[in-house]
Enzyme design. Structure first.
Site, PDB file in Angstrom:
ATOM      1  N   SER A  72      96.988  11.908  24.978  1.00 44.30           N
ATOM      2  CA  SER A  72      96.647  12.321  26.349  1.00 44.30           C
ATOM      3  C   SER A  72      95.171  12.693  26.371  1.00 44.30           C
ATOM      4  O   SER A  72      94.603  13.055  25.327  1.00 44.30           O
ATOM      5  CB  SER A  72      97.472  13.555  26.751  1.00 44.30           C
ATOM      6  OG  SER A  72      96.962  14.143  27.929  1.00 44.30           O
ATOM      7  N   ASP A 125     118.073  13.397  20.954  1.00 49.74           N
ATOM      8  CA  ASP A 125     116.965  14.299  21.274  1.00 49.74           C
ATOM      9  C   ASP A 125     115.985  14.203  20.105  1.00 49.74           C
ATOM     10  O   ASP A 125     116.377  14.450  18.952  1.00 49.74           O
ATOM     11  CB  ASP A 125     117.524  15.734  21.414  1.00 49.74           C
ATOM     12  CG  ASP A 125     116.480  16.721  21.903  1.00 49.74           C
ATOM     13  OD1 ASP A 125     115.303  16.605  21.491  1.00 49.74           O
ATOM     14  OD2 ASP A 125     116.843  17.607  22.693  1.00 49.74           O
ATOM     15  N   THR A 134     113.767   6.523  29.401  1.00 47.60           N
ATOM     16  CA  THR A 134     114.588   6.723  30.612  1.00 47.60           C
ATOM     17  C   THR A 134     113.743   6.885  31.871  1.00 47.60           C
ATOM     18  O   THR A 134     114.283   6.876  32.976  1.00 47.60           O
ATOM     19  CB  THR A 134     115.492   7.970  30.457  1.00 47.60           C
ATOM     20  OG1 THR A 134     114.655   9.090  30.121  1.00 47.60           O
ATOM     21  CG2 THR A 134     116.551   7.782  29.390  1.00 47.60           C
ATOM     22  N   TYR A 188     100.072  22.517  25.444  1.00 47.12           N
ATOM     23  CA  TYR A 188     100.169  21.062  25.641  1.00 47.12           C
ATOM     24  C   TYR A 188      98.935  20.391  25.036  1.00 47.12           C
ATOM     25  O   TYR A 188      99.055  19.380  24.326  1.00 47.12           O
ATOM     26  CB  TYR A 188     100.323  20.714  27.128  1.00 47.12           C
ATOM     27  CG  TYR A 188     100.456  19.222  27.369  1.00 47.12           C
ATOM     28  CD1 TYR A 188     101.537  18.513  26.854  1.00 47.12           C
ATOM     29  CD2 TYR A 188      99.481  18.517  28.073  1.00 47.12           C
ATOM     30  CE1 TYR A 188     101.656  17.141  27.046  1.00 47.12           C
ATOM     31  CE2 TYR A 188      99.594  17.149  28.282  1.00 47.12           C
ATOM     32  CZ  TYR A 188     100.677  16.463  27.770  1.00 47.12           C
ATOM     33  OH  TYR A 188     100.793  15.101  27.952  1.00 47.12           O
ATOM     34  N   ASN A 200     106.581   7.756  22.408  1.00 41.07           N
ATOM     35  CA  ASN A 200     106.200   8.083  23.775  1.00 41.07           C
ATOM     36  C   ASN A 200     106.888   9.349  24.288  1.00 41.07           C
ATOM     37  O   ASN A 200     106.336  10.050  25.138  1.00 41.07           O
ATOM     38  CB  ASN A 200     106.556   6.872  24.658  1.00 41.07           C
ATOM     39  CG  ASN A 200     106.542   7.203  26.129  1.00 41.07           C
ATOM     40  OD1 ASN A 200     105.480   7.375  26.724  1.00 41.07           O
ATOM     41  ND2 ASN A 200     107.723   7.329  26.730  1.00 41.07           N
TER      42      ASN A 200
HETATM   43  P1  NDP Z   1     108.308  11.236  32.017  1.00 40.68           P
HETATM   44  O1  NDP Z   1     108.723  12.668  32.190  1.00 40.68           O
HETATM   45  O2  NDP Z   1     108.473  10.311  33.163  1.00 40.68           O
HETATM   46  O3  NDP Z   1     109.048  10.617  30.742  1.00 40.68           O
HETATM   47  C1  NDP Z   1     109.232  11.356  29.566  1.00 40.68           C
HETATM   48  C2  NDP Z   1     110.222  10.625  28.687  1.00 40.68           C
HETATM   49  O4  NDP Z   1     110.345  11.366  27.461  1.00 40.68           O
HETATM   50  C3  NDP Z   1     111.609  10.544  29.302  1.00 40.68           C
HETATM   51  O5  NDP Z   1     112.154   9.264  29.054  1.00 40.68           O
HETATM   52  C4  NDP Z   1     112.396  11.595  28.550  1.00 40.68           C
HETATM   53  O6  NDP Z   1     113.748  11.167  28.413  1.00 40.68           O
HETATM   54  C5  NDP Z   1     111.723  11.577  27.183  1.00 40.68           C
HETATM   55  N1  NDP Z   1     111.920  12.852  26.496  1.00 40.68           N
HETATM   56  C6  NDP Z   1     111.426  14.056  26.826  1.00 40.68           C
HETATM   57  N2  NDP Z   1     111.858  15.003  25.985  1.00 40.68           N
HETATM   58  C7  NDP Z   1     112.664  14.367  25.094  1.00 40.68           C
HETATM   59  C8  NDP Z   1     113.425  14.791  23.989  1.00 40.68           C
HETATM   60  N3  NDP Z   1     113.459  16.081  23.597  1.00 40.68           N
HETATM   61  N4  NDP Z   1     114.154  13.879  23.288  1.00 40.68           N
HETATM   62  C9  NDP Z   1     114.141  12.579  23.667  1.00 40.68           C
HETATM   63  N5  NDP Z   1     113.429  12.110  24.694  1.00 40.68           N
HETATM   64  C10 NDP Z   1     112.701  12.990  25.410  1.00 40.68           C
HETATM   65  O7  NDP Z   1     106.777  11.316  31.582  1.00 40.68           O
HETATM   66  P2  NDP Z   1     105.706  10.180  31.188  1.00 40.68           P
HETATM   67  O8  NDP Z   1     106.315   8.856  31.162  1.00 40.68           O
HETATM   68  O9  NDP Z   1     104.518  10.414  32.023  1.00 40.68           O
HETATM   69  O10 NDP Z   1     105.341  10.678  29.727  1.00 40.68           O
HETATM   70  C11 NDP Z   1     105.456   9.863  28.581  1.00 40.68           C
HETATM   71  C12 NDP Z   1     104.464  10.368  27.549  1.00 40.68           C
HETATM   72  O11 NDP Z   1     103.143  10.212  28.042  1.00 40.68           O
HETATM   73  C13 NDP Z   1     104.603  11.843  27.169  1.00 40.68           C
HETATM   74  O12 NDP Z   1     104.377  11.970  25.789  1.00 40.68           O
HETATM   75  C14 NDP Z   1     103.486  12.504  27.970  1.00 40.68           C
HETATM   76  O13 NDP Z   1     103.056  13.702  27.374  1.00 40.68           O
HETATM   77  C15 NDP Z   1     102.432  11.433  27.914  1.00 40.68           C
HETATM   78  N6  NDP Z   1     101.405  11.466  28.942  1.00 40.68           N
HETATM   79  C16 NDP Z   1     101.707  11.457  30.269  1.00 40.68           C
HETATM   80  C17 NDP Z   1     100.698  11.449  31.213  1.00 40.68           C
HETATM   81  C18 NDP Z   1     100.948  11.493  32.678  1.00 40.68           C
HETATM   82  O14 NDP Z   1     100.037  11.889  33.433  1.00 40.68           O
HETATM   83  N7  NDP Z   1     102.112  11.089  33.156  1.00 40.68           N
HETATM   84  C19 NDP Z   1      99.283  11.394  30.811  1.00 40.68           C
HETATM   85  C20 NDP Z   1      99.091  11.430  29.387  1.00 40.68           C
HETATM   86  C21 NDP Z   1     100.103  11.425  28.506  1.00 40.68           C
HETATM   87  P3  NDP Z   1     115.039  12.109  28.564  1.00 40.68           P
HETATM   88  O15 NDP Z   1     114.676  13.226  29.495  1.00 40.68           O
HETATM   89  O16 NDP Z   1     116.096  11.211  29.076  1.00 40.68           O
HETATM   90  O17 NDP Z   1     115.300  12.569  27.161  1.00 40.68           O
HETATM   91  C1  8X3 Z   2      98.997  14.381  30.949  1.00 39.89           C
HETATM   92  C2  8X3 Z   2      97.686  14.398  31.618  1.00 39.89           C
HETATM   93  O1  8X3 Z   2      95.788  15.871  32.456  1.00 39.89           O
HETATM   94  O2  8X3 Z   2      98.033  16.680  32.818  1.00 39.89           O
HETATM   95  O3  8X3 Z   2      98.865  14.357  29.568  1.00 39.89           O
HETATM   96  O4  8X3 Z   2      97.070  16.732  30.629  1.00 39.89           O
HETATM   97  S1  8X3 Z   2      97.136  16.018  31.871  1.00 39.89           S
END
Ligand code: NDP
Ligand code: 8X3
Length: 251
Positions: A138, A58, A9, A151, A85
């Site tokens: 990450s 979820d 999403t 985390y 993801n």
């Molecule tokens: P966003 O917050 O933009 O996206 C997170 C996504 O995860 C959303 O689509 C959300 O959908 C879904 N989500 C969260 N919790 C749940 C749940 N309980 N059930 C189902 N879906 C869930 O973050 P990112 O795109 O940045 O993050 C994606 C991944 O990448 C994560 O695992 C994050 O830890 C990782 N990451 C991110 C980094 C960054 O700097 N952005 C760096 C390294 C890793 P909805 O809320 O609709 O359920």
């Molecule tokens: C997301 C990147 O640096 O906030 O995983 O942990 S950081």
């Protein structure tokens, strides 16, 4: 070809869906926010003339995960790539002041959710004698940083699970890739700081962060390699970030 993406999403998941759809993959997209998920499904189907199946659940709810995935129509069970993801951070506090509820959320989403979805999808891949699981780790898995505590632990678990999955799934010819991004501008920080936009925006000031599209391109590359080639572990940061801790910011 079919890709199954959790957390589509926003951020990485959404960009990954768009990238694969643009390359004519059919997509199963999941998330909790139904409206966003359904409008993305409609948009991708119209724009790229592919099939998109949106599933609202979820990832922390084991029964919902299993029910949704087990009841997929036969043609949707031919999943080539699973991208675990869905996840994120909640809070950035010292261990003694952090909230147990936040710790539960991070462990249940990043770790349990990945386990539930993988266990549900794997039997299809084993039956099909092929598959590729891509787990979103990450830099927090690689370097423990101040106030990262749970985390970092959750993403370190994602790394450990990816490594052991890769070993156990060798006989089934299933690839396992872990992608470990550094700072990328998505909704990640807004969620981490519980809606505080000022704090979230500050994370990305003074340098060019990664974008969701950067991660989508990398994911697509990992998934497009020949059957005998697997990227096991991939760390990617903005050029201004050396690892989980050191940045060069020009503020
Ligand atoms: P966003 O917050 O933009 O996206 C997170 C996504 O995860 C959303 O689509 C959300 O959908 C879904 N989500 C969260 N919790 C749940 C749940 N309980 N059930 C189902 N879906 C869930 O973050 P990112 O795109 O940045 O993050 C994606 C991944 O990448 C994560 O695992 C994050 O830890 C990782 N990451 C991110 C980094 C960054 O700097 N952005 C760096 C390294 C890793 P909805 O809320 O609709 O359920
Ligand atoms: C997301 C990147 O640096 O906030 O995983 O942990 S950081």
């Amino acid at each position: 070809m079919i890709i199954f993406i959790t957390g589509a999403t926003s951020g990485f998941g959404k960009a990954i869906a768009e990238k694969f759809a643009a390359n004519k993959w059919n997509c199963i997209i999941t998330g909790r926010r139904k409206e966003r998920l359904f409008s993305l499904a409609e948009e991708l189907q119209e724009k790229y003339a592919i099939q998109v199946l949106p599933l609202v659940f979820d990832v922390r709810n084991r029964e919902d995960v299993l029910r949704n995935i087990n009841s997929l129509p036969a043609e949707w069970k031919q999943i080539d790539v699973l991208v675990n993801n869905a996840g994120g951070a909640v809070g950035r506090d010292s261990f003694e002041t952090g909230l147990l509820d936040d710790y539960d959320t991070m462990l249940q989403t990043n770790v349990n959710g990945l386990l539930y979805v993988s266990k549900a999808v794997l039997p299809f891949m084993i039956e099909n004698k092929k598959g590729h699981i891509i787990n979103m780790g990450s830099v927090a898995a690689k370097d423990m940083y101040q106030f990262g505590n749970v985390y970092c632990a959750a993403k370190a678990a994602v790394e450990a699970i990816s490594r052991t999955m890769r070993i156990d799934l060798l006989p089934h010819k299933i690839k396992v890739t872990a992608i470990h991004p550094g700072a990328a501008e998505t909704e990640f920080s807004l969620v981490r700081f519980k809606g505080d936009k000022e704090k979230a925006d500050a994370v990305y000031k003074g340098y060019t962060p990664l974008s969701a599209n950067d991660i989508a391109d990398i994911t697509y590359y990992c998934a497009s390699l020949p059957p005998h080639v697997c990227i096991n572990d991939l760390v990617v940061t903005p050029t201004a970030q050396a690892d989980g801790i050191y940045f060069h910011k020009e503020l």
